[in-house]
Scaffold this motif. Structure first.
Motif, PDB file in Angstrom:
ATOM      1  N   VAL A   1      35.773  49.377  37.212  1.00 19.08           N
ATOM      2  CA  VAL A   1      35.206  48.211  37.885  1.00 19.08           C
ATOM      3  C   VAL A   1      36.349  47.449  38.541  1.00 19.08           C
ATOM      4  O   VAL A   1      37.314  47.066  37.861  1.00 19.08           O
ATOM      5  CB  VAL A   1      34.438  47.313  36.908  1.00 19.08           C
ATOM      6  N   ILE A   2      36.251  47.235  39.853  1.00 16.67           N
ATOM      7  CA  ILE A   2      37.313  46.607  40.624  1.00 16.67           C
ATOM      8  C   ILE A   2      36.804  45.295  41.220  1.00 16.67           C
ATOM      9  O   ILE A   2      35.666  45.220  41.711  1.00 16.67           O
ATOM     10  CB  ILE A   2      37.792  47.532  41.759  1.00 16.67           C
TER      11      ILE A   2
ATOM     12  N   THR B   1      33.961  39.628  44.490  1.00 15.31           N
ATOM     13  CA  THR B   1      32.826  40.508  44.238  1.00 15.31           C
ATOM     14  C   THR B   1      33.328  41.797  43.599  1.00 15.31           C
ATOM     15  O   THR B   1      34.513  42.133  43.726  1.00 15.31           O
ATOM     16  CB  THR B   1      32.063  40.808  45.537  1.00 15.31           C
ATOM     17  N   ASN B   2      32.465  42.505  42.934  1.00 12.25           N
ATOM     18  CA  ASN B   2      32.865  43.704  42.206  1.00 12.25           C
ATOM     19  C   ASN B   2      32.313  44.970  42.848  1.00 12.25           C
ATOM     20  O   ASN B   2      31.290  44.947  43.537  1.00 12.25           O
ATOM     21  CB  ASN B   2      32.348  43.650  40.763  1.00 12.25           C
ATOM     22  N   TYR B   3      32.975  46.060  42.587  1.00 13.25           N
ATOM     23  CA  TYR B   3      32.408  47.382  42.848  1.00 13.25           C
ATOM     24  C   TYR B   3      32.833  48.319  41.732  1.00 13.25           C
ATOM     25  O   TYR B   3      33.866  48.112  41.082  1.00 13.25           O
ATOM     26  CB  TYR B   3      32.822  47.924  44.223  1.00 13.25           C
ATOM     27  N   THR B   4      32.009  49.326  41.488  1.00 12.90           N
ATOM     28  CA  THR B   4      32.323  50.365  40.511  1.00 12.90           C
ATOM     29  C   THR B   4      32.715  51.614  41.275  1.00 12.90           C
ATOM     30  O   THR B   4      32.086  51.948  42.288  1.00 12.90           O
ATOM     31  CB  THR B   4      31.106  50.658  39.617  1.00 12.90           C
TER      32      THR B   4
ATOM     33  N   PRO C   1      29.000  49.535  45.381  1.00 13.23           N
ATOM     34  CA  PRO C   1      29.251  48.116  45.647  1.00 13.23           C
ATOM     35  C   PRO C   1      28.145  47.218  45.127  1.00 13.23           C
ATOM     36  O   PRO C   1      27.088  47.684  44.694  1.00 13.23           O
ATOM     37  CB  PRO C   1      29.316  48.064  47.173  1.00 13.23           C
ATOM     38  N   ASP C   2      28.389  45.904  45.198  1.00 10.19           N
ATOM     39  CA  ASP C   2      27.396  44.916  44.796  1.00 10.19           C
ATOM     40  C   ASP C   2      26.774  44.281  46.042  1.00 10.19           C
ATOM     41  O   ASP C   2      27.459  44.006  47.023  1.00 10.19           O
ATOM     42  CB  ASP C   2      28.047  43.830  43.939  1.00 10.19           C
TER      43      ASP C   2
ATOM     44  N   LEU D   1      34.951  45.957  52.668  1.00 12.16           N
ATOM     45  CA  LEU D   1      34.875  46.971  51.622  1.00 12.16           C
ATOM     46  C   LEU D   1      35.339  48.341  52.112  1.00 12.16           C
ATOM     47  O   LEU D   1      36.203  48.969  51.489  1.00 12.16           O
ATOM     48  CB  LEU D   1      33.452  47.073  51.083  1.00 12.16           C
ATOM     49  N   VAL D   2      34.775  48.837  53.212  1.00 14.80           N
ATOM     50  CA  VAL D   2      35.143  50.167  53.692  1.00 14.80           C
ATOM     51  C   VAL D   2      36.635  50.240  54.030  1.00 14.80           C
ATOM     52  O   VAL D   2      37.324  51.186  53.590  1.00 14.80           O
ATOM     53  CB  VAL D   2      34.271  50.581  54.892  1.00 14.80           C
TER      54      VAL D   2
END
Length: 575
Positions: A320-321, A332-335, A386-387, A411-412
């Motif tokens: 989890v970043i 915000t988080n993404y896995t 992503p969230d 994000l990308v």
């Protein structure tokens, strides 16, 4: 062949394993390769001819997944359209034919010609973009569906002699299973490819030819039964096979020539790309469907089993970043799940699949609830989850913030900068469930230069379609995204206008490859069916399946593997 020899062959004849669904489709594929002129296309196909021949039967296996939309793709019950056996009166345009039989009736009457057109369009797109694994899958499927059009009983409502008086039930198997077993590939001759400029028109021609052979086969069956003591008599088979074997040979040879023309036309429409002469196709790129099993044996599960313990163990590999977002004005988080060999190959770059969650969900849903980490553990693929920052539908709106902007501009680029990715269109695919299914298509259709493929599972792809109700739960829900410009925001979200903008009648489809599936008991099934109908009317490339199931995690856990297979067929390989 004399009757004694034929009777001996009958005693030794193979059973269903060498039916039209097995040997017949293989023969059609091999004849097609042999019928092509000496070109780069033939050279590449010749290298993979064995694979193509065997894989051409795959759609019959696929029916057992089960896919409820699949059955009608293999036939056309001509007489159901109200013109008797005059197939020339059936409208060939998919919009026009629905004035005779609506979309749901066609799902019973048969969709073979429009299926051939769809697969042909998929093949053109794959060849044009030089995605050879997908091109070979589409060639195998085209071989099957076009081959089906050359099977006489696939063109008639009396497909099993069940409407004959007296009934001749079972004639389907007697012709397609037993007669084909008396034909060897060496009995067949390749020929000149049949022009295939209009897939629907040419498939109707094939079906019309097939339909004309039905009376002769029924007559041969009836005569053999009446003069030889019934179909159980040993003498029945020499009589029946002797009269119908020439018909089967003719249909197989014509099918091979017509398939050669279809493959050649797809290659020409794609701009005659150079095919890789050293490319070897294998089954890992085929959509998964269990092999046939003997009659009476329980059918294997729809996907290879993965235990709960294996899923739980694989989940530990996910990270989890936290990412600071300017567009959202917050962290915000993404896995993320990296390939198992990521650290072992410090110079290797990998394609990325962005996997989106649904409404009321968050970035951790896929890893916590499905087996995605286990399914990806042996794949050369980075999975990013992503969230959505709430029920944003992955769009920009005052209610949830600039979620689309965050995805596209933060994000990308962050993923490409932080990880060893293939930072190009060919290196990115996107998929999602429900709200995330809409989001996957929305982001890919809005950024066709960034994503080569997009997959929707149980997608809310009808979100934004039609007028928004003036009051009620849907308006309240949409107003959470666009509190002040609700109607304008809703209209801007519609996916179909985005699809239309990417379709150029002269140059073809300019967008990403599209896949969608939905459970037949899902509350979103009607909007998914609407999109299948629209795509068929427009003649666009797509893949759609309607599986058993509803809007549940067991459904998504099973079918995310189908979405992953779709993505891998389109993504550039790790290198």
């Amino acid at each position: 062949m004399n009757r004694l020899a034929l009777a001996l062959l009958l005693a030794l004849a193979p059973t269903l394993a060498q039916a039209w669904g097995g040997e017949g489709h293989q023969y059609t594929a091999r004849l097609a390769v042999a019928s092509l002129p000496g070109s780069a296309l033939q050279k590449s196909l010749a290298r993979n001819a064995d694979w193509l021949a065997v894989a051409s039967s795959h759609p019959d296996r696929w029916r057992n997944r089960p896919d409820n939309a699949e059955g009608a793709r293999h036939f056309l019950d001509t007489e159901r359209f109200g013109f008797g056996t005059d197939i020339t009166k059936i409208p060939q345009d998919f919009t026009e034919v629905q004035k005779v039989r609506d979309y749901l009736k066609l799902r019973s009457d048969g969709m073979n010609p429009w299926t051939v057109r769809r697969i042909h369009a998929n093949l053109v797109l794959a060849m044009k973009q030089k995605r050879w694994p997908d091109a070979y899958v589409q060639m195998a499927y085209l071989s099957h569906y076009l081959g089906d059009a050359h099977v006489p009983f696939h063109a008639s409502e009396n497909y099993d002699g069940q409407l004959s008086n007296p009934s001749q039930k079972g004639v389907h198997a007697r012709f397609e299973d037993r007669v084909i077993s008396f034909i060897k590939l060496t009995d067949l001759a390749p020929g000149t490819p049949i022009p295939f400029d209009d897939p629907v028109k040419e498939t109707f021609t094939a079906l019309g030819e097939s339909l004309k052979e039905v009376p002769a086969i029924l007559a041969a069956d009836k005569s053999a039964a009446e003069t030889n003591g019934g179909i159980e008599s040993d003498a029945f088979w020499p009589s029946f096979v002797g009269k119908t074997r020439p018909i089967a040979i003719q249909r197989l040879q014509t099918g091979g020539r017509r398939l050669a023309g279809a493959l050649l036309s797809a290659w020409n429409q794609a701009g005659r790309p150079n095919l890789p002469q050293n490319f070897t196709m294998d089954d890992r790129y085929l959509p998964y469907a269990a092999p046939f099993v003997p009659k009476g044996t329980p059918y294997p599960p729809p996907q290879p089993p993965v235990t709960d313990d294996e899923k739980a163990s694989a989940r530990k590999s996910a990270r989890v970043i936290v990412l600071k977002s300017v567009a959202l004005g917050k962290d915000t988080n993404y896995t993320i799940v990296l390939p198992k060999d990521y650290e072992a190959h410090p110079k290797r770059r990998y394609p990325v699949l962005y996997l989106l969650h649904g409404a009321t969900g968050k970035h951790s849903d896929w890893n916590a609830t499905s087996g995605i980490a286990a399914y990806a553990s042996t794949l050369p693929l980075i999975i990013v989850m992503p969230d959505a920052s709430g029920d944003s539908f992955y769009v920009d709106g005052a209610g949830f913030g600039k979620v689309q902007t965050y995805f596209e501009t933060e994000l990308v680029p962050h993923i490409d900068k932080t990880y060893r990715t293939l930072a190009s269109r060919e290196g990115r695919a996107i998929a999602g469930l429900s709200m995330g299914g809409f989001g996957a298509w929305h982001l890919a259709l809005s950024n066709p230069q960034k994503f080569c493929a997009a997959a929707s599972l149980s997608g809310a792809i009808g979100w934004g379609d039609g007028p928004l109700p003036k009051e009620g739960g849907m308006r309240t829900f949409v107003a959470r995204t666009w509190p002040t410009d609700t109607d304008a925001g809703w209209a801007s979200a519609a996916l179909w206008p985005k699809v239309q903008k990417l379709h150029n009648p002269k140059t073809g489809w300019q967008g990403p490859a599209l896949y969608f599936d939905c459970g037949k008991d899902d509350f979103l099934i009607e909007s998914n069916r609407t999109f299948e109908r629209r795509f068929l009317e427009a003649g666009l490339p797509f893949e759609f399946s309607e599986f058993n199931g509803a809007h549940t995690w067991p459904y998504w856990d099973e079918h995310v593997r189908d979405a992953m297979n779709f993505a891998l067929r389109h993504l550039a390989p790790a290198r």
